[in-house]
Design a protein around this motif. Sequence first.
Motif, mmCIF file in Angstrom:
data_model
loop_
_atom_site.group_PDB
_atom_site.id
_atom_site.type_symbol
_atom_site.label_atom_id
_atom_site.label_comp_id
_atom_site.label_asym_id
_atom_site.label_seq_id
_atom_site.Cartn_x
_atom_site.Cartn_y
_atom_site.Cartn_z
ATOM 1 N N LYS A 83 0.817 -1.225 0.000
ATOM 2 C CA LYS A 83 0.000 0.000 0.000
ATOM 3 C C LYS A 83 0.845 1.267 0.000
ATOM 4 C CE LYS A 83 -4.403 -1.352 1.875
ATOM 5 N NZ LYS A 83 -5.262 -1.315 3.058
ATOM 6 N N PRO A 84 1.745 1.399 0.981
ATOM 7 C CA PRO A 84 2.555 2.630 0.956
ATOM 8 C C PRO A 84 3.376 2.778 -0.317
ATOM 9 C CG PRO A 84 3.294 1.119 2.687
ATOM 10 C CD PRO A 84 2.001 0.599 2.181
ATOM 11 N N MET A 85 3.759 1.661 -0.891
ATOM 12 C CA MET A 85 4.523 1.766 -2.141
ATOM 13 C C MET A 85 3.664 2.326 -3.263
ATOM 14 S SD MET A 85 7.078 -1.351 -2.636
ATOM 15 C CE MET A 85 8.475 -1.568 -1.561
ATOM 16 N N VAL A 86 2.429 1.874 -3.299
ATOM 17 C CA VAL A 86 1.517 2.397 -4.315
ATOM 18 C C VAL A 86 1.379 3.906 -4.113
ATOM 19 C CG1 VAL A 86 -0.867 2.413 -5.100
ATOM 20 C CG2 VAL A 86 0.261 0.236 -4.603
ATOM 21 N N LEU A 87 1.284 4.295 -2.832
ATOM 22 C CA LEU A 87 1.122 5.723 -2.543
ATOM 23 C C LEU A 87 2.295 6.558 -3.032
ATOM 24 C CD1 LEU A 87 -0.538 5.836 0.977
ATOM 25 C CD2 LEU A 87 -1.510 6.535 -1.218
ATOM 26 N N ILE A 88 3.521 6.070 -2.757
ATOM 27 C CA ILE A 88 4.660 6.918 -3.143
ATOM 28 C C ILE A 88 4.905 6.894 -4.642
ATOM 29 C CG2 ILE A 88 5.909 6.810 -0.948
ATOM 30 C CD1 ILE A 88 7.905 4.961 -2.421
ATOM 31 N N LEU A 89 4.391 5.874 -5.268
ATOM 32 C CA LEU A 89 4.579 5.760 -6.711
ATOM 33 C C LEU A 89 4.190 7.062 -7.415
ATOM 34 C CD1 LEU A 89 5.560 3.609 -8.562
ATOM 35 C CD2 LEU A 89 3.261 2.686 -8.717
ATOM 36 N N GLY A 90 3.148 7.680 -6.916
ATOM 37 C CA GLY A 90 2.679 8.895 -7.555
ATOM 38 C C GLY A 90 3.473 10.131 -7.164
ATOM 39 N N ASP A 91 4.297 10.006 -6.115
ATOM 40 C CA ASP A 91 5.025 11.189 -5.638
ATOM 41 C C ASP A 91 6.465 11.241 -6.122
ATOM 42 O OD1 ASP A 91 2.750 11.793 -4.227
ATOM 43 O OD2 ASP A 91 3.399 10.711 -2.443
ATOM 44 N N LEU A 92 6.969 10.107 -6.517
ATOM 45 C CA LEU A 92 8.378 10.065 -6.895
ATOM 46 C C LEU A 92 8.642 10.935 -8.115
ATOM 47 C CD1 LEU A 92 9.043 6.278 -6.363
ATOM 48 C CD2 LEU A 92 9.907 8.171 -4.992
ATOM 49 N N LYS A 93 9.811 11.559 -8.105
ATOM 50 C CA LYS A 93 10.102 12.488 -9.175
ATOM 51 C C LYS A 93 10.903 11.858 -10.293
ATOM 52 C CE LYS A 93 9.645 16.432 -6.229
ATOM 53 N NZ LYS A 93 9.448 15.616 -4.995
ATOM 54 N N LYS A 94 11.826 11.001 -9.914
ATOM 55 C CA LYS A 94 12.692 10.438 -10.954
ATOM 56 C C LYS A 94 12.053 9.216 -11.596
ATOM 57 C CE LYS A 94 17.228 11.627 -9.124
ATOM 58 N NZ LYS A 94 18.376 11.020 -8.440
ATOM 59 N N ILE A 95 12.240 9.117 -12.897
ATOM 60 C CA ILE A 95 11.709 7.961 -13.614
ATOM 61 C C ILE A 95 12.325 6.679 -13.058
ATOM 62 C CG2 ILE A 95 11.581 6.816 -15.859
ATOM 63 C CD1 ILE A 95 11.670 9.618 -17.105
ATOM 64 N N HIS A 96 13.619 6.768 -12.789
ATOM 65 C CA HIS A 96 14.292 5.564 -12.309
ATOM 66 C C HIS A 96 13.751 5.111 -10.945
ATOM 67 C CE1 HIS A 96 17.355 2.530 -12.394
ATOM 68 N NE2 HIS A 96 17.756 2.874 -11.187
ATOM 69 N N SER A 97 13.420 6.064 -10.116
ATOM 70 C CA SER A 97 12.853 5.699 -8.807
ATOM 71 C C SER A 97 11.534 4.982 -9.011
ATOM 72 C CB SER A 97 12.571 6.939 -7.953
ATOM 73 O OG SER A 97 13.609 7.861 -8.041
ATOM 74 N N ARG A 98 10.711 5.535 -9.905
ATOM 75 C CA ARG A 98 9.410 4.908 -10.146
ATOM 76 C C ARG A 98 9.594 3.500 -10.683
ATOM 77 N NH1 ARG A 98 7.650 10.057 -11.930
ATOM 78 N NH2 ARG A 98 7.864 9.510 -14.121
ATOM 79 N N LYS A 99 10.576 3.372 -11.558
ATOM 80 C CA LYS A 99 10.829 2.061 -12.148
ATOM 81 C C LYS A 99 11.181 1.060 -11.047
ATOM 82 C CE LYS A 99 13.991 -0.278 -15.283
ATOM 83 N NZ LYS A 99 15.052 -0.745 -14.404
ATOM 84 N N ARG A 128 -4.745 9.121 -9.269
ATOM 85 C CA ARG A 128 -3.805 9.585 -10.295
ATOM 86 C C ARG A 128 -3.701 8.553 -11.419
ATOM 87 N NH1 ARG A 128 0.278 10.333 -5.430
ATOM 88 N NH2 ARG A 128 -0.692 8.315 -5.081
ATOM 89 N N TRP A 129 -3.969 8.999 -12.650
ATOM 90 C CA TRP A 129 -4.001 8.044 -13.760
ATOM 91 C C TRP A 129 -2.691 7.306 -13.938
ATOM 92 C CZ3 TRP A 129 -0.653 8.237 -17.826
ATOM 93 C CH2 TRP A 129 0.022 9.455 -18.031
ATOM 94 N N TYR A 130 -1.576 8.035 -13.706
ATOM 95 C CA TYR A 130 -0.273 7.395 -13.966
ATOM 96 C C TYR A 130 0.033 6.308 -12.945
ATOM 97 C CZ TYR A 130 0.747 11.382 -10.931
ATOM 98 O OH TYR A 130 0.708 12.312 -9.948
ATOM 99 N N VAL A 131 -0.527 6.490 -11.735
ATOM 100 C CA VAL A 131 -0.342 5.429 -10.740
ATOM 101 C C VAL A 131 -1.097 4.194 -11.196
ATOM 102 C CG1 VAL A 131 -0.787 4.732 -8.366
ATOM 103 C CG2 VAL A 131 0.004 7.051 -8.854
ATOM 104 N N ILE A 132 -2.331 4.427 -11.638
ATOM 105 C CA ILE A 132 -3.137 3.291 -12.086
ATOM 106 C C ILE A 132 -2.448 2.577 -13.240
ATOM 107 C CG2 ILE A 132 -5.393 2.607 -12.964
ATOM 108 C CD1 ILE A 132 -6.547 5.071 -11.652
ATOM 109 N N ARG A 133 -1.924 3.376 -14.161
ATOM 110 C CA ARG A 133 -1.263 2.752 -15.304
ATOM 111 C C ARG A 133 -0.091 1.883 -14.830
ATOM 112 N NH1 ARG A 133 1.442 6.036 -20.170
ATOM 113 N NH2 ARG A 133 2.945 6.391 -18.540
ATOM 114 N N ASN A 134 0.658 2.428 -13.831
ATOM 115 C CA ASN A 134 1.773 1.642 -13.300
ATOM 116 C C ASN A 134 1.297 0.341 -12.657
ATOM 117 O OD1 ASN A 134 3.965 3.208 -14.035
ATOM 118 N ND2 ASN A 134 3.769 4.553 -12.270
#
Lengths: 467, 554
Positions: free
Chosen positions: B322-338, B363-369
């Motif tokens: 859960k918390p990982m899903v949450l931060i997914l939308g806050d991370l700034k770097k592409i590599h971090s999100r990856k 957030r749509w991008y979180v859902i897409r991830n």
Amino acid sequence: MKKDQEKEINQKARDLLNQLSALLRTSHVHDTANEAVISGIDRLVSVVNELADDQQTVGLKLRGEYFYLNDLRIRYSLEHLINFDFLTREFKKRELGGVIFISNVNHNDIRTFIAAFISSSFSQKPFDSIEKKMSEVQSVTVEKLMKIAESEPLDPKKMVRKTYFNAVSYASGIMRKIHTGEKVSLKTSKRIVASVVDQIVEEEQLLLGMTVIKEYDEYTYHHSVNVSILSMALGQRLGMNRKMLTDLGMMALFHDIGKINVPNEILNKPASFDEDEWKIIRKHPFWGAKALLKLRKIDEFSIKSAIVAFEHHLNYDLSGYPKIRRRFELDLFSRIISVADWYDAITSARVYTRTPLPPDRALYVMLENSGTRLDPLILKFFINMVGVFPIGTIVMLNTNELGFVSGTNQLFLKRPKVTIIIDREGYRVTGTTVDLTEKDEQNEYIRTIIKTVNSAKYKMTIARYLQ
Amino acid sequence: MPGNDDIYQVIEIIRLFLKSKKILKMYPFNNPLCINIMDTCFAKFTEFFSINEKLSLKIGQNNILYDSEAVYSSTGKEDNLALFFFKDGLREITFKRGLSREDLYDFLKIISFDFSSDSVDDDVVTLLWEKDFQNIQYVVEEITLSDEEDYESRAVAEIEEKNTDDESLLGAYEDTLRNGSSVKDMEIALLTDKDLQDLAVEFEKDEYDKTGKLIEILFEMFLLSETEDDFNDLTGFFVGVIEYLLGMEDIDTATGILLKLNHLKDANGVSKEIRNCSKNILINISTGNIINLLGNMLDGSNKINDKMIEDFVKCLDEKAIKPMVLILGDLKKIHSRKLIVEALIILGRRNMDSLMEGLNDSRWYVIRNIIYVLRKIGDRKAVDCLFKTIRHGDVRVKKEVIRAFGELGGAGVLAALRNCLDDPDYQVELAALTEIGNIRSEGAKRTILKRISAGDFGERNFEEKKKYYEVISKWKDKEVRDFMADIIDKRTFFGRTRNYENRACAAYCLGLIGNRESLPLLDKYRNDGNRLFSEFITEAIRQIEHEKGSGKRN
Ligand SMILES: [Fe+2]
Ligand SMILES: [Fe+2]
């Protein structure tokens, strides 16, 4: 007065001061019909009457820089400083030395007082003006401020003593607080340790002298301060800078914090420990590390101090306790503090040895353990610091004078300064200090140490001279 | 007696103090803004010292005086510089001529320090003290630091009480004269150069970070723990250390701890308590707090070791999802999100439901991830949930769902994809079409053939039509070939252009199928008058002929 009761009254007294200062501040801007003022008066009335319940009269007095409630000095911490400072200034401005409330004050009486207080600032003789207005009120009277003589500058001995006991008192307070789980800030520890570091630089010998007296209060408190002082003195010899010294002093101050979990019956037991008791004693490094890690979020301080608390009874060769499974190298601070801890412990009549060793014998024992239980390098520096006859050693001179070592000489290790307590005729004297490097006209040393003595009787006497 | 000029200069210096305090709090010290303000301040001091020996400030609670003139006053509680000094006991600060730039910088840094945190042991006084400035002196009011102010007299009284009376003292003296032990000749080894060198080595070693040592001790404490309390405390310490390490961006050490705990949690020959405690710790570090720290570290550090992160994540509990899903939308770097997406692929398998809750994120991008993660996990369980997500308003989300449908398959997927073919957004339709092609089932085939036969199909533009034929060419069976043959043979008088487009597409499709049996039919139209049609016919023939050599691979 019981401690708890005193604490409670102190709390109420602080309350009184805070309410009074808040009320005066509000009254500076609003008149007495204002709602904020009215409710302020009500609060003050209730605080005063509550205090009057167990004190009959409530006398709030300013003496010097401090407020007293009747005869009890109101203690306060930094957070109250601002209110207290405000009141001090306002009182002084009016030459007001005290307000005495007699039981059952009411709203009107306090209002009269506040009005008198505020309006007096426009008067040429403010105190007289207040006094006149208060003469109609039965339950509140005022006193004029007494001038106290400016105190003369403290001599170094007094300053050192003050620093020392301040530290011990602080150590006892903080250990109790940590034990009860109260939140503690280490800002104060740092100020205390800093004051010791300052004096280590200038008055090392006097400070080391203070560590000789051990016969009062709980062992753990003065022991902690002693180990802290000895470690910092050693750290200074090792060439540490202020920051390292402060760190070292802090770690040393808390090295035995785990003892708060050892029952007092065991800690203060007059006889030797049995196996079960030892088992408990041996847990204190583990408990200490726990206490320090629990203090707050993990940071550099908790890491370093927990390491020291855990390791301080592990010997150089990793024997000792607690038993560890993997071998690791002991932390530098742990090894330094271990040397200081040994020295203070074996020269004290508590816990580890029932009969304290005189300082010179203690060094001898420590040397026997060099390289096995104690780090030889650190010990070497330590012994070079304290000399052959460390401060506090009771010595008989070839002149049949008896005294104790009160200062060491770095060049002539066997010729320290000695404070004489019994003269050559066997009379008790008031303690002149002689330098054993002094020579007579024939270029012979006037005095030389011939015997060292171990007697509790002398020991207690030394305390008097060191004070 | 200082003149007005001085006063103005000092007022300006105080103003610069305040400004520095503000700026230094906001930016790192090496930021040009910081350097600039500190330089300005130093320049002011230089100017002041060109005439004056020293600058001495008296600190009050609400004001600062210079030569009994108020150069600063404030009654506020926050941002009150006077009070800031006053409350720690400072009553006077004096700067002397010779004040170096470095010292002034350090001074300004000290006054900008954030003292509010619980874990700060310093106040202004201890920081000034630690610096031991040559040319900044200060006076501190003595404040009672301990709880018991007359401790000293109590201790002294206690000592006095135990004092030996003169008579027994003299008795002891007589005794000593007769019996005292003679001085043992203890030789003290003097310090050598070697000792000093050894000491220097010790100091050097001491500079290293001590966290590693603490960790060793914590593992030792594991073995020494006896009570439930001990184990609970240890759990807290391990969590604290991991937090601390992540704050220091030391993922390597943190991962080392986790791997060890992960091993302990089911190791043989280890007590049940230790196993449970290890497990507990791993659960307790799978919380929002730690994951946030991890995220900050990923975004903040340039030297992330991906393998370490992977190992770290593997040890975490499913609670971390859960918390990982949450931060997914806050991370700034592409590599971090990856990296977090990779982490979710690992953890998500353990609790799909928790992961799928992420599909409700705003957030749509979180859902897409998350959909991407679900695709990678490849568990059909996700499909049911995605039926809802396919109605998401964002095309990018829809496309991702469609891809997931195609990859995961399962009941209802075809129907959902078929619906998407009607989506007003061509992007969505195209994605759905591609995935239907990938499904390659009989039903999928029917769906496409039906679309192609529909009355309005011919009205679409050529490229769109061509795409349908391209997809249907994946079925290389007779039915499709016959279907194409019918289209090719079909003539009409109305809408001839459209019809030629269809026929061209059918030829294209046969070319892609590559079956030689289609050659006679294609040959028939090789010279058709419609240029588009004949071009596609020629190309299809060429393609089939060309395929000859490579046999019937298709
Ligand atoms: Fe200890
Ligand atoms: Fe100790």
